[in-house]
Design a protein around this motif. Structure first.
Motif, PDB file in Angstrom:
ATOM      1  N   ILE A 176       0.484  -1.366   0.276  1.00 15.52           N
ATOM      2  CA  ILE A 176      -0.068   0.399  -0.142  1.00 15.52           C
ATOM      3  C   ILE A 176       0.851   1.272  -0.110  1.00 15.52           C
ATOM      4  CG2 ILE A 176      -2.289  -1.106   0.834  1.00 15.52           C
ATOM      5  CD1 ILE A 176      -1.139  -0.682   3.855  1.00 15.52           C
ATOM      6  N   ARG A 177       2.384   1.467  -0.060  1.00 17.46           N
ATOM      7  CA  ARG A 177       3.002   2.608   0.401  1.00 17.46           C
ATOM      8  C   ARG A 177       3.033   3.018  -1.094  1.00 17.46           C
ATOM      9  NH1 ARG A 177       8.412   0.103   2.227  1.00 17.46           N
ATOM     10  NH2 ARG A 177       7.885  -1.191   0.914  1.00 17.46           N
ATOM     11  N   THR A 178       2.638   1.999  -1.971  1.00 15.28           N
ATOM     12  CA  THR A 178       2.622   2.564  -3.302  1.00 15.28           C
ATOM     13  C   THR A 178       1.685   3.743  -3.637  1.00 15.28           C
ATOM     14  OG1 THR A 178       3.111  -0.269  -3.853  1.00 15.28           O
ATOM     15  CG2 THR A 178       2.485   1.200  -5.830  1.00 15.28           C
ATOM     16  N   VAL A 179       0.904   3.604  -3.175  1.00 16.22           N
ATOM     17  CA  VAL A 179      -0.586   4.101  -3.438  1.00 16.22           C
ATOM     18  C   VAL A 179      -0.085   5.595  -2.620  1.00 16.22           C
ATOM     19  CG1 VAL A 179      -3.193   4.587  -2.649  1.00 16.22           C
ATOM     20  CG2 VAL A 179      -2.027   2.208  -3.360  1.00 16.22           C
ATOM     21  N   ASP A 180       0.292   5.224  -1.487  1.00 20.72           N
ATOM     22  CA  ASP A 180       1.083   6.514  -0.784  1.00 20.72           C
ATOM     23  C   ASP A 180       1.862   7.631  -1.373  1.00 20.72           C
ATOM     24  OD1 ASP A 180      -0.841   6.225   1.585  1.00 20.72           O
ATOM     25  OD2 ASP A 180       0.539   4.477   2.545  1.00 20.72           O
ATOM     26  N   VAL A 181       2.997   6.570  -2.357  1.00 23.20           N
ATOM     27  CA  VAL A 181       4.438   7.350  -2.903  1.00 23.20           C
ATOM     28  C   VAL A 181       3.173   8.147  -4.126  1.00 23.20           C
ATOM     29  CG1 VAL A 181       5.692   7.034  -4.215  1.00 23.20           C
ATOM     30  CG2 VAL A 181       5.464   5.585  -2.026  1.00 23.20           C
ATOM     31  N   THR A 182       2.001   7.216  -4.648  1.00 23.31           N
ATOM     32  CA  THR A 182       1.858   7.513  -5.925  1.00 23.31           C
ATOM     33  C   THR A 182       0.612   9.548  -5.331  1.00 23.31           C
ATOM     34  OG1 THR A 182       2.007   5.928  -7.055  1.00 23.31           O
ATOM     35  CG2 THR A 182       0.557   7.285  -7.851  1.00 23.31           C
ATOM     36  N   VAL A 183       0.316   8.940  -4.614  1.00 26.32           N
ATOM     37  CA  VAL A 183      -0.786   9.816  -4.368  1.00 26.32           C
ATOM     38  C   VAL A 183      -0.085  11.400  -3.965  1.00 26.32           C
ATOM     39  CG1 VAL A 183      -1.692  11.251  -2.954  1.00 26.32           C
ATOM     40  CG2 VAL A 183      -2.057   8.868  -2.938  1.00 26.32           C
ATOM     41  N   ARG A 184       1.244  11.447  -3.359  1.00 24.01           N
ATOM     42  CA  ARG A 184       1.917  12.072  -3.170  1.00 24.01           C
ATOM     43  C   ARG A 184       2.679  12.864  -4.564  1.00 24.01           C
ATOM     44  NH1 ARG A 184       5.826   9.923   0.959  1.00 24.01           N
ATOM     45  NH2 ARG A 184       7.582  10.335  -0.681  1.00 24.01           N
ATOM     46  N   ARG A 185       3.330  12.352  -4.483  1.00 29.45           N
ATOM     47  CA  ARG A 185       3.579  12.823  -6.517  1.00 29.45           C
ATOM     48  C   ARG A 185       2.135  13.322  -6.829  1.00 29.45           C
ATOM     49  NH1 ARG A 185       7.690  10.657  -9.403  1.00 29.45           N
ATOM     50  NH2 ARG A 185       6.908  11.067 -11.332  1.00 29.45           N
ATOM     51  N   LEU A 186       1.534  13.291  -7.031  1.00 30.96           N
ATOM     52  CA  LEU A 186       0.322  13.031  -7.733  1.00 30.96           C
ATOM     53  C   LEU A 186       0.127  14.642  -6.822  1.00 30.96           C
ATOM     54  CD1 LEU A 186      -3.008  11.356  -8.238  1.00 30.96           C
ATOM     55  CD2 LEU A 186      -2.107  13.067  -9.834  1.00 30.96           C
ATOM     56  N   ARG A 187       0.333  14.856  -5.732  1.00 29.53           N
ATOM     57  CA  ARG A 187      -0.046  16.408  -4.700  1.00 29.53           C
ATOM     58  C   ARG A 187       0.417  17.155  -5.163  1.00 29.53           C
ATOM     59  NH1 ARG A 187      -1.828  13.746   1.059  1.00 29.53           N
ATOM     60  NH2 ARG A 187      -4.273  13.273   0.377  1.00 29.53           N
ATOM     61  N   GLU A 188       1.957  16.832  -5.564  1.00 30.43           N
ATOM     62  CA  GLU A 188       3.164  17.909  -5.704  1.00 30.43           C
ATOM     63  C   GLU A 188       2.482  18.686  -7.042  1.00 30.43           C
ATOM     64  OE1 GLU A 188       6.705  15.543  -5.337  1.00 30.43           O
ATOM     65  OE2 GLU A 188       6.667  15.040  -3.292  1.00 30.43           O
ATOM     66  N   LYS A 189       1.961  17.793  -7.741  1.00 28.89           N
ATOM     67  CA  LYS A 189       1.929  18.182  -9.089  1.00 28.89           C
ATOM     68  C   LYS A 189       0.640  19.157  -9.049  1.00 28.89           C
ATOM     69  CE  LYS A 189       4.573  14.770 -11.272  1.00 28.89           C
ATOM     70  NZ  LYS A 189       4.526  13.110 -12.517  1.00 28.89           N
ATOM     71  N   LEU A 190      -0.130  18.431  -8.560  1.00 25.87           N
ATOM     72  CA  LEU A 190      -1.689  19.225  -8.567  1.00 25.87           C
ATOM     73  C   LEU A 190      -2.375  20.624  -7.401  1.00 25.87           C
ATOM     74  CD1 LEU A 190      -3.596  16.374  -8.106  1.00 25.87           C
ATOM     75  CD2 LEU A 190      -3.166  17.364 -11.419  1.00 25.87           C
ATOM     76  N   GLU A 191      -1.605  20.350  -7.075  1.00 23.63           N
ATOM     77  CA  GLU A 191      -2.187  21.168  -5.691  1.00 23.63           C
ATOM     78  C   GLU A 191      -0.610  22.430  -5.850  1.00 23.63           C
ATOM     79  OE1 GLU A 191      -4.318  20.732  -4.080  1.00 23.63           O
ATOM     80  OE2 GLU A 191      -4.780  18.320  -3.605  1.00 23.63           O
ATOM     81  N   ASP A 192      -1.954  23.490  -4.661  1.00 28.41           N
ATOM     82  CA  ASP A 192      -1.150  25.081  -4.919  1.00 28.41           C
ATOM     83  C   ASP A 192      -0.211  24.876  -3.642  1.00 28.41           C
ATOM     84  OD1 ASP A 192      -2.216  26.294  -6.736  1.00 28.41           O
ATOM     85  OD2 ASP A 192      -4.010  26.540  -5.579  1.00 28.41           O
ATOM     86  N   ASP A 193      -0.863  23.940  -2.305  1.00 22.59           N
ATOM     87  CA  ASP A 193       0.361  23.620  -0.933  1.00 22.59           C
ATOM     88  C   ASP A 193      -0.299  22.126  -0.655  1.00 22.59           C
ATOM     89  OD1 ASP A 193       0.947  23.189   1.629  1.00 22.59           O
ATOM     90  OD2 ASP A 193      -0.131  24.162   2.221  1.00 22.59           O
ATOM     91  N   PRO A 194       0.781  21.312  -1.011  1.00 20.92           N
ATOM     92  CA  PRO A 194       0.596  19.988  -1.165  1.00 20.92           C
ATOM     93  C   PRO A 194       1.007  19.571   0.207  1.00 20.92           C
ATOM     94  CG  PRO A 194       2.784  20.421  -2.859  1.00 20.92           C
ATOM     95  CD  PRO A 194       2.371  21.844  -1.713  1.00 20.92           C
ATOM     96  N   GLY A 195       0.770  20.391   0.794  1.00 20.97           N
ATOM     97  CA  GLY A 195       0.692  20.159   2.846  1.00 20.97           C
ATOM     98  C   GLY A 195      -0.493  20.229   3.221  1.00 20.97           C
TER      99      GLY A 195
END
Ligand code: CA
Length: 232
Positions: free
Chosen positions: A195-214
């Protein structure tokens, strides 16, 4: 299906391994190209119409991680990394650098071919199933037909897997999915990842999509449950 044969690039320095993979893929009807070090591999990966890359990690000249990173700067071609059993940490690093999948050595040819098929099918399947489908969420615009996503009119560079996860969540109107469900639905039940695979992909997506990934506004964590897409 009368498509032209899919082309697989094998980047692997051990000739016996490369040869046996090549032999088996050709038997399955694939076109195969090979590279025996990272530099040559990168050149071939970026130089031609490759449908999928099999990428070893320990390579002369340039290691697999560096190849993966550099390919990803220019291309979204599926990358399947070949990792050794003791390289548990490396799987996550590979995914962070944009690999789509990995397979642990030693692997059987049937498993390898199943993975290759699944990753290639994913690409063509998505093209067929998303006909003129465009979704908009605030400043995000997702073009399912062309695998394009823009934010405030600017194109974002997503890997296929990132795109697919985004699409899966965005199409489901804010429903919450557990990591296990996402792994099964987006990566496929035959996927042996964790399931870490999912977390890593979500984190990468957020870095690209979100104004504030945090403090994500689109892909939101439901604590103790999983993730959902905030349709606004
Ligand atoms: Ca090697």
């Amino acid at each position: 299906m009368s498509e032209s044969p899919k082309k697989i690039l094998i980047i692997e320095d051990e000739a016996p391994i490369s040869n046996i993979i090549k032999f088996n893929l050709k038997k399955e009807g694939y076109e195969v190209d090979t590279a025996f070090d990272g530099g040559e591999g990168l050149k071939k990966a970026l130089g031609g119409d490759v449908d999928l890359i099999l990428l070893d990690i320990m390579l002369p000249v340039m290691d697999g991680f560096e190849v993966c990173k550099q390919v990803r700067e220019k291309s979204n071609v599926p990358i399947l990394m070949l990792t050794a059993k003791e390289e548990e940490v490396d799987k996550v690093l590979g995914l962070e650098l944009g690999a789509d999948d990995y397979i642990t050595k030693p692997f059987g040819m049937r498993e390898l071919i199943a993975r290759i098929k699944a990753n290639i099918r994913r690409v063509s399947g998505m093209a067929e199933e998303c006909d003129e489908n465009i979704m908009e969420f605030g400043s995000l615009r997702v073009d399912m037909n062309r695998f394009e996503i823009t934010k405030n009119g600017e194109a974002l560079d997503l890997t296929l897997r990132e795109f697919e996860l985004l699409k899966y969540l965005a199409e489901r109107d804010g429903k919450v999915f557990s990591r296990e469900q996402l792994l099964e639905e987006v990566w496929g039940y035959e996927y042996y990842g964790d399931i870490r695979t999912v977390d890593v992909t979500v984190r990468r997506l957020r870095e690209k999509l979100e104004d504030d990934p945090g403090d994500p506004k689109y892909i939101v964590t439901k604590r103790g449950v999983g993730y959902y897409f905030n349709v606004g």
